[in-house]
Scaffold this active site. Structure first.
Site, PDB file in Angstrom:
ATOM      1  N   ASN A   9      56.531  84.581  17.767  1.00  0.00           N
ATOM      2  CA  ASN A   9      57.721  85.420  17.632  1.00  0.00           C
ATOM      3  C   ASN A   9      57.269  86.790  17.147  1.00  0.00           C
ATOM      4  OD1 ASN A   9      60.272  86.484  17.225  1.00  0.00           O
ATOM      5  ND2 ASN A   9      60.572  85.457  15.265  1.00  0.00           N
ATOM      6  N   HIS A  95      67.366  82.548  13.503  1.00  0.00           N
ATOM      7  CA  HIS A  95      66.243  82.899  12.631  1.00  0.00           C
ATOM      8  C   HIS A  95      66.782  83.415  11.292  1.00  0.00           C
ATOM      9  CE1 HIS A  95      62.642  84.947  11.158  1.00  0.00           C
ATOM     10  NE2 HIS A  95      61.956  84.193  12.004  1.00  0.00           N
ATOM     11  N   GLU A  97      66.044  85.848   9.560  1.00  0.00           N
ATOM     12  CA  GLU A  97      66.289  87.287   9.537  1.00  0.00           C
ATOM     13  C   GLU A  97      67.626  87.626  10.186  1.00  0.00           C
ATOM     14  OE1 GLU A  97      61.513  88.217   9.667  1.00  0.00           O
ATOM     15  OE2 GLU A  97      62.732  88.520  11.467  1.00  0.00           O
ATOM     16  N   GLU A 167      61.956  76.615   9.162  1.00  0.00           N
ATOM     17  CA  GLU A 167      61.307  77.821   8.651  1.00  0.00           C
ATOM     18  C   GLU A 167      61.829  78.137   7.250  1.00  0.00           C
ATOM     19  OE1 GLU A 167      59.602  80.651  11.909  1.00  0.00           O
ATOM     20  OE2 GLU A 167      61.696  81.082  11.537  1.00  0.00           O
ATOM     21  N   GLY A 173      56.648  85.540   6.502  1.00  0.00           N
ATOM     22  CA  GLY A 173      56.109  86.863   6.264  1.00  0.00           C
ATOM     23  C   GLY A 173      55.556  87.091   4.872  1.00  0.00           C
TER      24      GLY A 173
END
Length: 249
Positions: A9, A95, A97, A167, A173
């Site tokens: 991704n 996701h 985010e 996740e 990150g």
């Protein structure tokens, strides 16, 4: 048998030219598709060029998001039907985010999953636990509620075409990956939730991935876990040599 999948991704990285050059560098060095499914999710602007560069190789091209309508006055959104017609195979939905920065709810994600399936895309649906809940001692159990909500109303046949990615938001990150036991626990809970909703046979067909600071150092241990059918890779997918080491682990 569930064919494992390793998907990159890229998020909002790479120009069209950079995306095409990346695909050209890796396309001849990927495992056979019947052994491992390999996918790359790039920015919408690059997808068609990436798909053209990948033609004839095992690489599948994925979108990072889509809307739940095929057309209309939805400025800036991407149609799932248009993605399918452009030869895109997968789409990442939910996701962390998107949930955090763009305030996507489980209800919206549920609509997107249904729209993607209707238009013959294979959704990779992300779900997480938060650092707050984790440090409070509740670990990964929040993931169960997200799956119950995101998969609401899907038939047994439809859920079989959905890939679910665990996740944990605290690992994305940050360089702080869940250890293999933690990752396995989250993926196991997801599979048990699918079994609760649809039965063990269906749950045995659904692929469950781990994502969150996946590296060449932890890929082997993650892929060896019983309930982990692959990984969704962020930063480590941006370099072609690193990505090749991951898929050829």
């Amino acid at each position: 048998m569930r064919v494992p999948i390793i998907a990159g991704n890229w998020k909002m990285n790479k120009t069209v030219a950079e995306s095409v050059e990346f695909v050209k560098k890796i396309r001849e060095q990927l495992p056979p598709a019947n052994q491992l499914e390999t996918a790359l999710a790039g920015p919408t602007l690059s997808l068609v060029s990436m798909r053209e560069a990948a033609d004839g190789s095992p690489l599948k091209i994925a979108a990072e998001n889509c809307y739940y309508k095929n057309e209309g006055a939805y400025t800036g959104e991407t149609s799932p039907y248009a993605l399918y017609q452009a030869g895109i195979h997968h789409v990442i939905l939910g996701h962390s985010e998107r949930r955090k920065y763009f305030h996507e709810t489980d209800e919206i994600i549920n609509k997107k999953i249904k729209a993607a399936l209707t238009d013959h895309l294979c959704p990779i649906v992300c779900c997480d636990d938060t650092m707050g809940r984790r440090t409070a001692g509740k670990k990964v159990h929040w993931v169960v509620n997200q799956i119950l909500s995101d998969a609401k109303g899907l038939s047994s046949d439809e859920i079989r075409h959905v890939t679910i990615a665990y996740e944990p938001s605290w690992a994305i990150g940050t360089g702080q990956s869940a250890d293999p036991d933690e990752a396995e626990e989250g993926c196991y809970l997801i599979r048990q939730t699918i079994a609760y909703m649809y039965g063990k046979e269906v749950a045995g067909d659904v692929r469950v991935l781990y994502g969150g600071s996946v590296t060449t150092s932890n890929i082997n241990a993650l892929m060896a876990s019983r309930d982990i059918d692959g990984v969704l890779v962020g930063g480590a997918s941006l370099d072609p040599e690193t990505f090749l080491r991951l898929v050829n682990h």
